[in-house]
Enzyme design. Structure first.
Site, PDB file in Angstrom:
ATOM      1  N   CYS A 131      -1.551  28.406  19.133  1.00 14.68           N
ATOM      2  CA  CYS A 131      -1.980  27.584  20.273  1.00 14.68           C
ATOM      3  C   CYS A 131      -3.498  27.493  20.426  1.00 14.68           C
ATOM      4  O   CYS A 131      -4.034  26.404  20.629  1.00 14.68           O
ATOM      5  CB  CYS A 131      -1.327  28.088  21.550  1.00 14.68           C
ATOM      6  N   HIS A 244      -4.947  27.765  28.037  1.00 13.70           N
ATOM      7  CA  HIS A 244      -5.918  28.644  27.378  1.00 13.70           C
ATOM      8  C   HIS A 244      -7.287  27.971  27.369  1.00 13.70           C
ATOM      9  O   HIS A 244      -7.385  26.736  27.310  1.00 13.70           O
ATOM     10  CB  HIS A 244      -5.541  28.870  25.900  1.00 13.70           C
TER      11      HIS A 244
HETATM   12  N1  LIG Z   1       4.331  30.522  24.991  1.00  9.03           N
HETATM   13  C1  LIG Z   1       3.433  29.841  24.314  1.00  9.03           C
HETATM   14  O1  LIG Z   1       2.417  29.375  24.870  1.00  9.03           O
HETATM   15  C2  LIG Z   1       3.595  29.600  22.843  1.00  9.03           C
HETATM   16  C3  LIG Z   1       2.670  28.771  22.190  1.00  9.03           C
HETATM   17  C4  LIG Z   1       2.827  28.519  20.829  1.00  9.03           C
HETATM   18  C5  LIG Z   1       3.881  29.097  20.155  1.00  9.03           C
HETATM   19  N2  LIG Z   1       4.762  29.904  20.804  1.00  9.03           N
HETATM   20  C6  LIG Z   1       5.870  30.485  20.044  1.00  9.03           C
HETATM   21  O2  LIG Z   1       7.090  29.913  20.520  1.00  9.03           O
HETATM   22  C7  LIG Z   1       8.123  30.883  20.416  1.00  9.03           C
HETATM   23  C8  LIG Z   1       8.797  31.044  21.788  1.00  9.03           C
HETATM   24  O3  LIG Z   1       7.847  31.459  22.730  1.00  9.03           O
HETATM   25  P1  LIG Z   1       8.117  31.460  24.308  1.00  9.03           P
HETATM   26  O4  LIG Z   1       6.807  31.754  24.912  1.00  9.03           O
HETATM   27  O5  LIG Z   1       8.862  30.238  24.712  1.00  9.03           O
HETATM   28  O6  LIG Z   1       9.081  32.759  24.446  1.00  9.03           O
HETATM   29  P2  LIG Z   1      10.106  33.125  25.599  1.00  9.03           P
HETATM   30  O7  LIG Z   1       9.737  32.490  26.886  1.00  9.03           O
HETATM   31  O8  LIG Z   1      10.244  34.598  25.550  1.00  9.03           O
HETATM   32  O9  LIG Z   1      11.488  32.451  25.120  1.00  9.03           O
HETATM   33  C9  LIG Z   1      12.180  32.911  24.004  1.00  9.03           C
HETATM   34  C10 LIG Z   1      13.362  32.005  23.720  1.00  9.03           C
HETATM   35  O10 LIG Z   1      14.019  32.490  22.539  1.00  9.03           O
HETATM   36  C11 LIG Z   1      15.398  32.681  22.829  1.00  9.03           C
HETATM   37  N3  LIG Z   1      15.944  33.778  22.061  1.00  9.03           N
HETATM   38  C12 LIG Z   1      15.555  35.076  22.064  1.00  9.03           C
HETATM   39  N4  LIG Z   1      16.362  35.814  21.254  1.00  9.03           N
HETATM   40  C13 LIG Z   1      17.271  34.949  20.739  1.00  9.03           C
HETATM   41  C14 LIG Z   1      18.361  35.089  19.864  1.00  9.03           C
HETATM   42  N5  LIG Z   1      18.709  36.260  19.335  1.00  9.03           N
HETATM   43  N6  LIG Z   1      19.091  33.975  19.549  1.00  9.03           N
HETATM   44  C15 LIG Z   1      18.779  32.785  20.088  1.00  9.03           C
HETATM   45  N7  LIG Z   1      17.746  32.586  20.933  1.00  9.03           N
HETATM   46  C16 LIG Z   1      17.002  33.665  21.259  1.00  9.03           C
HETATM   47  C17 LIG Z   1      15.431  32.994  24.310  1.00  9.03           C
HETATM   48  O11 LIG Z   1      16.735  32.767  24.787  1.00  9.03           O
HETATM   49  P3  LIG Z   1      17.335  33.633  26.019  1.00  9.03           P
HETATM   50  O12 LIG Z   1      16.746  33.035  27.266  1.00  9.03           O
HETATM   51  O13 LIG Z   1      18.800  33.392  25.897  1.00  9.03           O
HETATM   52  O14 LIG Z   1      16.927  35.045  25.798  1.00  9.03           O
HETATM   53  C18 LIG Z   1      14.414  31.997  24.836  1.00  9.03           C
HETATM   54  O15 LIG Z   1      15.000  30.715  24.913  1.00  9.03           O
HETATM   55  C19 LIG Z   1       7.473  32.154  19.863  1.00  9.03           C
HETATM   56  O16 LIG Z   1       7.636  32.157  18.465  1.00  9.03           O
HETATM   57  C20 LIG Z   1       6.028  31.988  20.232  1.00  9.03           C
HETATM   58  O17 LIG Z   1       5.169  32.690  19.366  1.00  9.03           O
HETATM   59  C21 LIG Z   1       4.659  30.159  22.145  1.00  9.03           C
END
Ligand SMILES: NC(=O)c1ccc[n+]([C@@H]2O[C@H](COP(=O)([O-])OP(=O)(O)OC[C@H]3O[C@@H](n4cnc5c(N)ncnc54)[C@H](OP(=O)(O)O)[C@@H]3O)[C@@H](O)[C@H]2O)c1
Length: 337
Positions: A131, A244
């Site tokens: 990001c 950010h």
């Molecule tokens: N947040 C950011 O600003 C950002 C920016 C760029 C990239 N990313 C990347 O995007 C990804 C997600 O980030 P996030 O911030 O959205 O995380 P998050 O809010 O923690 O959400 C994680 C998601 O993954 C799902 N998940 C977790 N374990 C799983 C499993 N075993 N099987 C299927 N689904 C599962 C969760 O589902 P449940 O609700 O059912 O647990 C939830 O939908 C990461 O790889 C992160 O590095 C994030």
């Protein structure tokens, strides 16, 4: 590619996943059908898309029959485990995690910079960049095209939503605990994040940098097609909910002027110039939250570099750093002949 693709969102309940649903709606992406996938914890719950309730299904290797585009946003482990199954079932994967970003057979794309790389679909996977890297490049790349960047020194100011939905709850909870005079509890960060600044984003490497800090150089080189690009970065987590900010000192091969830099930035796609210090006007994360465009300001000659510029960029990392960039990639896939 199907012109009205069946889209799956893997990690639909997460901080990025819910934004993906909204971005698909807001940009009128030609969704034929939408499948929402998450863990067993969320299976059976419902999320709304265009006023219609969609039941979330548990992600399994059999989830991808009939899917054209799978937007993955559930962490690197899930992408590595389930991405290949999605490709095998015929989907193109757009992956938000860092799992495939450095794979030479996987394009790493910011559409405003290297959108043409979407064509190089050797593995059926396209990676969405880190990001802070994506947000930085929205301003740095247009300047690079004009003046040829050699290296940058940068500090980041990263919002808690960059660590996912649990980190947003942690900041909420800690602020409320402090206001009530209660003991502060923590689950996500190694220290209290409320009213604090943590010079620690991602895990530490042997040389003392963190993995997050090295992404700007490693991913910047791939996205800008500029293998000599160098970046020394300190990444800091701050108690901001969303968006950010990055303070950048950039050195260029060619002479720079603030006037030409501003002209270049004004013409850059997806970027607003917000720069009038006489009126205390500069980009703010609070203002950039929920905005598609990133913003740049505080543009000035760097007083310590030969051909250098300092500037401050802010952008919503859930959008340009994740959901918006992924949907833009999906739009480019649909637009391909
Ligand atoms: N947040 C950011 O600003 C950002 C920016 C760029 C990239 N990313 C990347 O995007 C990804 C997600 O980030 P996030 O911030 O959205 O995380 P998050 O809010 O923690 O959400 C994680 C998601 O993954 C799902 N998940 C977790 N374990 C799983 C499993 N075993 N099987 C299927 N689904 C599962 C969760 O589902 P449940 O609700 O059912 O647990 C939830 O939908 C990461 O790889 C992160 O590095 C994030």
């Amino acid at each position: 590619m199907n012109k009205t693709p069946h889209v799956a969102i893997v990690g639909a309940t997460g901080a990025v996943g819910v934004e993906m649903i909204k971005v698909l709606e807001r940009r009128n992406f030609p969704v034929g059908e939408l499948t929402l996938l998450a863990s067993a914890r969320s299976a059976g719950k419902k999320l709304k898309y265009n006023g219609r309730e969609i039941t979330i299904k548990e992600l399994t290797k059999d989830s991808f029959g009939g899917i054209d585009i799978a937007l993955f946003s559930a962490g690197g482990g899930i992408s590595k485990e389930f991405g290949p199954a999605a490709v095998e079932a015929g989907a193109v994967v757009v992956d938000n995690s860092s799992a495939f970003r450095m794979d030479p057979d996987v394009p790493l794309v910011v559409p405003e910079v290297n959108g043409a790389d979407v064509k190089n679909l050797r593995k059926g996977i396209i990676a969405n960049p880190n990001c802070t890297t994506a947000i930085t490049l929205m301003a740095l790349y247009p300047l690079h095209q004009k003046f040829k960047v050699t290296r940058v020194f940068a500090s980041t100011y990263q919002a808690v939503s960059g660590s996912g939905a649990q980190a947003i709850e942690e900041l909420d909870r800690q602020v409320s605990q402090i206001v009530k005079g209660e003991e502060v509890t923590r689950d996500v960060y190694p220290h209290q994040i409320a009213f604090n600044a943590l010079p620690h984003v991602d895990s530490f490497l042997e040389d003392g940098y963190t993995r997050e800090e090295m992404k700007m150089e490693n991913e910047g080189q791939r996205i800008m097609h500029h293998p000599e690009f160098k970046a020394s970065v300190t990444c800091v987590r701050i108690p901001v909910y969303r968006a950010h900010s990055i303070a950048i000192s950039a050195e260029f091969e060619e002479p720079v002027s603030v006037e030409r830099a501003l002209e270049t930035l004004e013409a850059a796609p997806g970027l607003d110039v917000v720069d009038d210090v006489a009126k205390n006007t500069y980009p703010l994360p609070l203002i950039q939250a929920e905005q598609d465009n990133c913003a740049v300001g505080r543009v000035r000659k760097d007083c310590a570099l030969e051909n250098g510029l300092c500037f401050w960029v802010a952008g919503d990392q859930l959008l340009k750093g994740a959901a918006l960039n992924a949907v833009q990639i999906a739009e480019a896939l649909v637009a391909q002949e």
